[in-house]
Design a protein around this motif. Structure first.
Motif, PDB file in Angstrom:
ATOM      1  N   LEU A  72      59.914  70.733  27.107  1.00 23.67           N
ATOM      2  CA  LEU A  72      61.323  70.980  26.804  1.00 23.67           C
ATOM      3  C   LEU A  72      61.473  71.704  25.461  1.00 23.67           C
ATOM      4  O   LEU A  72      62.338  72.577  25.319  1.00 23.67           O
ATOM      5  N   VAL A  73      60.640  71.346  24.489  1.00 27.03           N
ATOM      6  CA  VAL A  73      60.677  72.018  23.184  1.00 27.03           C
ATOM      7  C   VAL A  73      60.413  73.513  23.344  1.00 27.03           C
ATOM      8  O   VAL A  73      61.090  74.344  22.736  1.00 27.03           O
ATOM      9  N   ALA A  74      59.442  73.847  24.169  1.00 28.38           N
ATOM     10  CA  ALA A  74      59.095  75.249  24.375  1.00 28.38           C
ATOM     11  C   ALA A  74      60.295  76.051  24.864  1.00 28.38           C
ATOM     12  O   ALA A  74      60.567  77.154  24.382  1.00 28.38           O
ATOM     13  N   VAL A  75      61.047  75.481  25.797  1.00 28.81           N
ATOM     14  CA  VAL A  75      62.189  76.206  26.386  1.00 28.81           C
ATOM     15  C   VAL A  75      63.360  76.271  25.418  1.00 28.81           C
ATOM     16  O   VAL A  75      64.027  77.305  25.298  1.00 28.81           O
ATOM     17  N   SER A 141      51.166  71.814  28.907  1.00 31.75           N
ATOM     18  CA  SER A 141      52.234  71.868  27.908  1.00 31.75           C
ATOM     19  C   SER A 141      51.817  72.711  26.709  1.00 31.75           C
ATOM     20  O   SER A 141      52.619  73.471  26.154  1.00 31.75           O
ATOM     21  N   PHE A 142      50.564  72.579  26.308  1.00 30.18           N
ATOM     22  CA  PHE A 142      50.061  73.390  25.199  1.00 30.18           C
ATOM     23  C   PHE A 142      50.108  74.876  25.563  1.00 30.18           C
ATOM     24  O   PHE A 142      50.603  75.711  24.789  1.00 30.18           O
ATOM     25  N   ALA A 143      49.608  75.215  26.739  1.00 30.04           N
ATOM     26  CA  ALA A 143      49.596  76.616  27.181  1.00 30.04           C
ATOM     27  C   ALA A 143      51.016  77.159  27.324  1.00 30.04           C
ATOM     28  O   ALA A 143      51.292  78.313  26.979  1.00 30.04           O
ATOM     29  N   TYR A 144      51.932  76.313  27.788  1.00 31.68           N
ATOM     30  CA  TYR A 144      53.319  76.730  27.991  1.00 31.68           C
ATOM     31  C   TYR A 144      53.991  77.048  26.653  1.00 31.68           C
ATOM     32  O   TYR A 144      54.730  78.030  26.529  1.00 31.68           O
ATOM     33  N   ASN A 145      53.744  76.218  25.648  1.00 32.58           N
ATOM     34  CA  ASN A 145      54.294  76.476  24.319  1.00 32.58           C
ATOM     35  C   ASN A 145      53.747  77.771  23.731  1.00 32.58           C
ATOM     36  O   ASN A 145      54.501  78.567  23.165  1.00 32.58           O
ATOM     37  N   VAL A 146      52.446  77.975  23.867  1.00 35.81           N
ATOM     38  CA  VAL A 146      51.834  79.200  23.363  1.00 35.81           C
ATOM     39  C   VAL A 146      52.456  80.421  24.031  1.00 35.81           C
ATOM     40  O   VAL A 146      52.819  81.401  23.367  1.00 35.81           O
ATOM     41  N   PHE A 147      52.595  80.356  25.349  1.00 36.76           N
ATOM     42  CA  PHE A 147      53.135  81.482  26.112  1.00 36.76           C
ATOM     43  C   PHE A 147      54.560  81.828  25.684  1.00 36.76           C
ATOM     44  O   PHE A 147      54.872  82.989  25.377  1.00 36.76           O
ATOM     45  N   LEU A 148      55.448  80.829  25.614  1.00 36.94           N
ATOM     46  CA  LEU A 148      56.857  81.097  25.310  1.00 36.94           C
ATOM     47  C   LEU A 148      57.066  81.506  23.856  1.00 36.94           C
ATOM     48  O   LEU A 148      57.896  82.379  23.566  1.00 36.94           O
ATOM     49  N   ILE A 149      56.340  80.903  22.930  1.00 37.97           N
ATOM     50  CA  ILE A 149      56.517  81.242  21.531  1.00 37.97           C
ATOM     51  C   ILE A 149      56.042  82.671  21.243  1.00 37.97           C
ATOM     52  O   ILE A 149      56.706  83.430  20.527  1.00 37.97           O
ATOM     53  N   ILE A 181      51.456  75.155  16.282  1.00 35.66           N
ATOM     54  CA  ILE A 181      50.661  75.206  17.507  1.00 35.66           C
ATOM     55  C   ILE A 181      49.166  75.285  17.179  1.00 35.66           C
ATOM     56  O   ILE A 181      48.332  74.646  17.830  1.00 35.66           O
ATOM     57  N   ILE A 182      48.811  76.067  16.141  1.00 34.27           N
ATOM     58  CA  ILE A 182      47.410  76.154  15.725  1.00 34.27           C
ATOM     59  C   ILE A 182      46.921  74.793  15.239  1.00 34.27           C
ATOM     60  O   ILE A 182      45.806  74.359  15.557  1.00 34.27           O
ATOM     61  N   SER A 183      47.775  74.092  14.472  1.00 33.12           N
ATOM     62  CA  SER A 183      47.415  72.735  14.014  1.00 33.12           C
ATOM     63  C   SER A 183      47.246  71.805  15.205  1.00 33.12           C
ATOM     64  O   SER A 183      46.361  70.935  15.206  1.00 33.12           O
ATOM     65  N   TRP A 184      48.080  71.980  16.195  1.00 30.69           N
ATOM     66  CA  TRP A 184      48.000  71.196  17.432  1.00 30.69           C
ATOM     67  C   TRP A 184      46.646  71.424  18.106  1.00 30.69           C
ATOM     68  O   TRP A 184      45.972  70.477  18.525  1.00 30.69           O
ATOM     69  N   LEU A 185      46.248  72.703  18.197  1.00 27.43           N
ATOM     70  CA  LEU A 185      44.965  73.045  18.817  1.00 27.43           C
ATOM     71  C   LEU A 185      43.802  72.434  18.037  1.00 27.43           C
ATOM     72  O   LEU A 185      42.872  71.869  18.625  1.00 27.43           O
ATOM     73  N   LEU A 186      43.844  72.559  16.712  1.00 28.67           N
ATOM     74  CA  LEU A 186      42.768  72.012  15.881  1.00 28.67           C
ATOM     75  C   LEU A 186      42.665  70.497  16.025  1.00 28.67           C
ATOM     76  O   LEU A 186      41.555  69.940  16.035  1.00 28.67           O
ATOM     77  N   SER A 187      43.807  69.827  16.139  1.00 36.30           N
ATOM     78  CA  SER A 187      43.786  68.372  16.293  1.00 36.30           C
ATOM     79  C   SER A 187      43.156  67.970  17.621  1.00 36.30           C
ATOM     80  O   SER A 187      42.434  66.972  17.706  1.00 36.30           O
ATOM     81  N   ARG A 188      43.408  68.753  18.657  1.00 35.96           N
ATOM     82  CA  ARG A 188      42.815  68.471  19.971  1.00 35.96           C
ATOM     83  C   ARG A 188      41.298  68.669  19.934  1.00 35.96           C
ATOM     84  O   ARG A 188      40.536  67.861  20.473  1.00 35.96           O
ATOM     85  N   ILE A 189      40.866  69.757  19.281  1.00 36.41           N
ATOM     86  CA  ILE A 189      39.428  70.019  19.170  1.00 36.41           C
ATOM     87  C   ILE A 189      38.744  68.926  18.368  1.00 36.41           C
ATOM     88  O   ILE A 189      37.677  68.418  18.751  1.00 36.41           O
ATOM     89  N   GLU A 190      39.370  68.562  17.248  1.00 30.66           N
ATOM     90  CA  GLU A 190      38.782  67.529  16.389  1.00 30.66           C
ATOM     91  C   GLU A 190      38.680  66.194  17.113  1.00 30.66           C
ATOM     92  O   GLU A 190      37.668  65.498  17.028  1.00 30.66           O
TER      93      GLU A 190
END
Length: 367
Positions: A72-75, A141-149, A181-190
């Motif tokens: 929902l945030v993405a939209v 959800s991660f991919a959707y946010n990246v795409f829309l932003i 979003i980058i911080s989100w990605l790094l947190s997932r990797i970590e």
């Protein structure tokens, strides 16, 4: 101690964010369709921060975390950008389908929640399926946010429906979301490879800081840009923003270049470009920077920046003197006159008139 400080930061920022969200939809000065979506986006991000940080075992909070408010945030953020640039996508029939991922997630989690409470379905791999579904939705959800932003960023960069000042602000805001979003990605990797939560904690700090950032740039700074655009549109419609500089000093000049320079300033109002440089002026006049500086100094006894600022100050004086513009901030007036920053405007105005723009406005109101 560090956890306590982080707790306090998140709580304080969440309270500020809630205050901003409410103010954006209730205060008439800020209320608009775009700000309604900005308010909703901020409220959803605050909710995600709260749900992610405290990781409560409460069933209601677990359900809210599972429905993926991220969709929902993405939209809502995408819609906010579309409204700001007045894009035609808002009128398209397919636009409403952007909400489909969120509502699909809501329906799926509703069924899973009912099953967990009432055991509606009975199959052996139930727990594994729940984990798999959450994993799929989380990545989607991660991919959707990246795409829309990034789609929004592309549209902002190529639109011709807004001013450059507004474009810069929207791109800056969009970049901040990309950093989150980058911080989100790094947190997932970590979390998956290092089994630590430093990047995750940084993500919560970034989300918390977003509230303060929007308070200053999203509410205060953007409002100044909006005011500047309103002033500009009014002046264009009335065509009254001609300065008196040419009438005062052009009669004493003999150089063709100087007269062409006055024509550029009066007819095209080049001084309103805050990034205007000596090279820009020389290029338009078909001469060199050195010769332009020399001839302005010889015939007008001023430097290039003094000459340009004289036009800007005269334009600002006209705006500050006109009661029509009393409702607009001094900073917005300075921007419309061509000054790059509030400090540059105040310094030039003080140097020229030996008083601040605010004092000049008050003097005009009394006279």
């Amino acid at each position: 101690m560090n956890t306590t400080i982080l707790d306090f930061t998140i709580i304080a920022s969440s309270l500020i964010g809630c205050f901003i969200s409410i103010s954006l939809v209730t205060t008439s000065f800020y209320k608009s369709r775009a700000n309604n979506y900005l308010s909703l986006s901020l409220f959803l991000l605050i909710s995600l921060t709260f749900l992610g940080w405290y990781n409560s075992e409460n069933e209601v909070l677990i359900f809210l975390n599972s429905i993926m408010l991220d969709f929902l945030v993405a939209v809502t953020l995408f819609t906010y950008f579309l409204i700001q640039i007045r894009h035609e996508y808002l009128k398209k029939g397919w636009y409403k389908w952007l909400y489909l991922p969120f509502f699909s997630s809501l329906i799926i989690e509703t069924f899973l929640s009912l099953d967990a409470n009432f055991n509606l379905f009975n199959f052996s791999f139930k727990e594994d399926s729940d984990v798999l579904i959450y994993y799929i939705k989380d990545n989607m959800s991660f991919a959707y946010n990246v795409f829309l932003i990034f789609w929004a960023r592309y549209l902002i960069q190529w639109t011709n429906t807004i001013s450059e000042d507004k474009r810069r602000w929207l791109l800056r805001f969009n970049l901040f979301i990309i950093c989150i979003i980058i911080s989100w990605l790094l947190s997932r990797i970590e979390l998956h490879f290092l089994y630590s939560e430093y990047a995750t904690n940084f993500l919560w700090i970034m989300l918390s800081f977003l509230s303060w950032w929007i308070l200053y740039y999203g509410v205060f700074k953007l409002q100044i840009v909006v005011q500047k655009d309103e002033i500009h549109q009014y002046l264009v419609s009335k065509k009254t923003n001609k300065t008196e500089v040419k009438k005062k000093i052009s009669k004493t000049t003999i150089s063709k270049i100087i007269n062409e320079l006055y024509a550029l300033m009066d007819d095209e109002e080049l001084y309103k470009n805050p990034l205007l440089s000596r090279l820009d002026l020389a290029t338009r006049l078909g001469t060199s920077e050195g010769y332009l500086s020399q001839i302005i100094n010889q015939e007008i006894n001023k430097s290039v920046i003094q000459f340009v600022n004289e036009y800007r100050i005269e334009a600002a004086k006209n705006l500050l003197h006109d009661p029509v513009f009393n409702k607009y901030s001094i900073e917005a007036i300075g921007m419309e006159a061509g000054f790059k920053s509030k400090s540059a405007f105040y310094n030039a105005f003080n140097t020229s008139l030996d008083m601040s723009p605010g004092a000049f406005r008050k003097l005009q109101k009394k006279s």
